[in-house]
Design an enzyme around this catalytic site. Structure first.
Site, PDB file in Angstrom:
ATOM      1  CB  SER A 238       3.485 -11.845 -40.985  1.00  0.00           C
ATOM      2  OG  SER A 238       3.112 -11.934 -39.628  1.00  0.00           O
ATOM      3  CE  LYS A 239       1.095  -9.504 -43.198  1.00  0.00           C
ATOM      4  NZ  LYS A 239       0.409 -10.661 -43.537  1.00  0.00           N
TER       5      LYS A 239
END
Length: 466
Positions: A238-239
């Site tokens: 994820s980010k």
RNA sequence: GGCCCCUUCGUCUAGUGGUUAGGACGCGGCCCUUUCACGGCUGAAACACGGGUUCAAGUCCCGUAGGGGUCACCA
């Protein structure tokens, strides 16, 4: 054999998506089949033109060349509706008039009772009475409730799910548009896709999609569900793990596409002890049987190592061009030709394009050079004297070749009774403003006689602290 | 929580009943050397746990634990 990559255009080409695409491409090429691209843009609210372009551009950059024209799912909704209608006719699907609120209430009850949250089939065997005439409805698949569904997954092996676990999913929304479940199956069939290779997160979907395939009497595709990519901490990528889109690897991290391909290929797949694998070898060796079943963690360090390998082997002119683009911020006009000539010495020392550009700075740095802390330290003590002697001796070199400048520097070293290293370091600082650089004789030659002597003179005249 | 999947060094992996469990990244040491890299050599480092099956198990079976995925009129 036909494979496909079917991203939804909601952002950029995800790094995990790039790997999925790569595996699809490799599998198709290995077997002499086709690799197609389909954009799943049925969600108008989330799909954007920029995202489509980003995906296409990312794939081009990675060399993920697809066959035939790109298929846009949004342009096929009429066909999807047609299939839904056929299923309605044959009894494999039915109309459901349950409202969103009604279904939400149903789920809330199930949640409270700790029951699995599934559509309960309330319209499965009910016909529309006059009270629902003209009311909005969705079309649902009439899925088998008894028995089990088996998938012989090319990656995961034989996976079995009881049909009781599968509810009657929506095929057509109340506005008449198809859901993803319907659209993928219809498109894959129409495109002649024989092998559906995608992320593990679709494995559960495969069982439901198979229901549509069977209802339509279409040939079942071979499924291959690839384990997902995880971050360094083992959680889904994820980010917060950093770069997600391939363009970030290109632009921000300075990764070469061939390095990214090689790295991604080795993530979840291996071929003996081979680490550096060319595209051609990948096509020759790749098959789904070799894909592991467990998720693998993304390791930037290893990516960088592989990137360094490919940088060292890359064409100097290409690298020079790439570096020049990164040097645009520097006000001084730069010379791609000079970069190209310097590249053999430069590329040995970089594991990404940023380091390469950084290492090339000194070539274009304006005089008098700024010294970084390490360089400044090297210029303390008797460095000024030494540089003056270097300047005098080097000034007598008429033919500015590596051999000649080396001879001159060694001469100073010998006469002063100072080891070459002790001479080279202050000289390096004066010439590059750094404590590290390519070999000092290479630096001298790259800079040229005039510039070299001027940079040395700057240090002598301005003293050590300038 | 239901269902599905996974588990070899810190990480990526090789390994398909008998291996000193191999390689790569990273980390330590040494060598090369004008710095930094590159390269070479070398060291530490793994079969999640518990039961079976077998003469023999990292390899097969069953549990346990841990991890992941999925449960929408989103894709």
């Amino acid at each position: 054999m036909v494979t496909r990559f079917a991203p939804s255009p909601t952002g950029f080409l995800h790094i995990g998506g790039a790997r999925t695409a790569l595996f699809n491409l490799l599998f198709a090429r290995h077997h002499g089949g086709k690799f197609l691209l389909r954009i799943e843009d049925t969600d108008a609210a989330r799909s954007t033109q920029e995202a489509i372009e980003a995906i296409v551009e990312g794939m081009r950059w990675m060399g993920l060349d697809w066959d035939d024209e790109v298929v846009f799912q949004s342009q096929r909704i009429a066909r999807h509706a047609e299939v839904a209608a056929a299923m309605l006719d044959s009894g494999h699907a039915y109309r459901c008039y349950a409202t969103a609120e009604e279904l939400e209430a149903m789920r809330a009850e199930q949640r409270a009772a700790k029951q699995p949250m599934r559509y309960d089939g309330r319209w499965r065997d009910r016909t529309c009475g006059p009270e629902h005439e003209g009311q909005p409805f969705v079309v649902r698949l009439r899925a088998p409730r008894e028995g089990e569904t088996v998938i012989d997954d090319a990656v995961q092996g034989r996976v079995t799910v009881a049909n009781a676990e599968l509810d009657d999913m929506v095929l057509l929304r109340s506005d008449g548009t198809p859901t993803y479940m319907l659209a993928v199956v219809v498109d894959d069939h129409d495109m002649g896709v024989t092998h559906v290779i995608r992320g593990d997160d679709h494995l559960n979907n495969a069982f439901r999609q198979l229901g549509i395939v069977k209802a339509m009497g279409w040939p079942e595709p071979v499924y291959g569900h690839l384990p997902l990519l995880h971050g360094h901490d083992g959680a889904k990528l994820s980010k917060r793990h950093g770069a997600l889109g391939v363009e970030a690897y290109r632009d921000d991290l300075g990764i070469l596409p061939e390095a990214l391909e090689n790295y991604l290929l080795r993530l979840g797949w291996g071929h003996g002890d081979d680490e550096i694998i060319s595209h051609d070898d990948a096509v020759r060796w790749f098959d789904l049987g070799g894909v592991g079943r467990s998720p693998s963690r993304f390791d930037v360090k290893k990516l960088e190592h592989i990137n360094g390998h490919y940088i060292r082997g890359a064409d100097d002119g290409r690298l020079a061009q790439l570096v020049a683009e990164r040097l645009d911020e520097v006000p001084h006009p730069h010379d791609v030709r000079l970069l190209t000539v310097a590249m053999p010495a430069l590329k040995m020392r970089a594991k990404d394009l940023n380091e390469l550009a950084d290492g090339a700075q000194f070539l274009f740095a304006p005089r008098p050079l700024a010294m970084d802390a390490a360089a400044a330290a090297l210029l303390e003590g008797g460095a000024s004297d030494l540089l003056a002697r270097l300047h005098a001796t080097l000034s007598r070199v008429a033919d500015w070749t590596a051999a000649n400048v080396e001879e001159a520097v060694r001469e100073v070293s010998g006469e002063a009774g100072i080891k070459l290293g002790k001479v080279a370091q202050p000289l390096r600082a004066a010439l590059t403003g750094r404590a590290t650089s390519p070999g000092i004789f290479d630096v001298l030659v790259l800079l040229g006689r005039e510039e070299s002597l001027a940079r040395i003179a700057d240090r002598v005249s301005q003293g050590v602290n300038a």
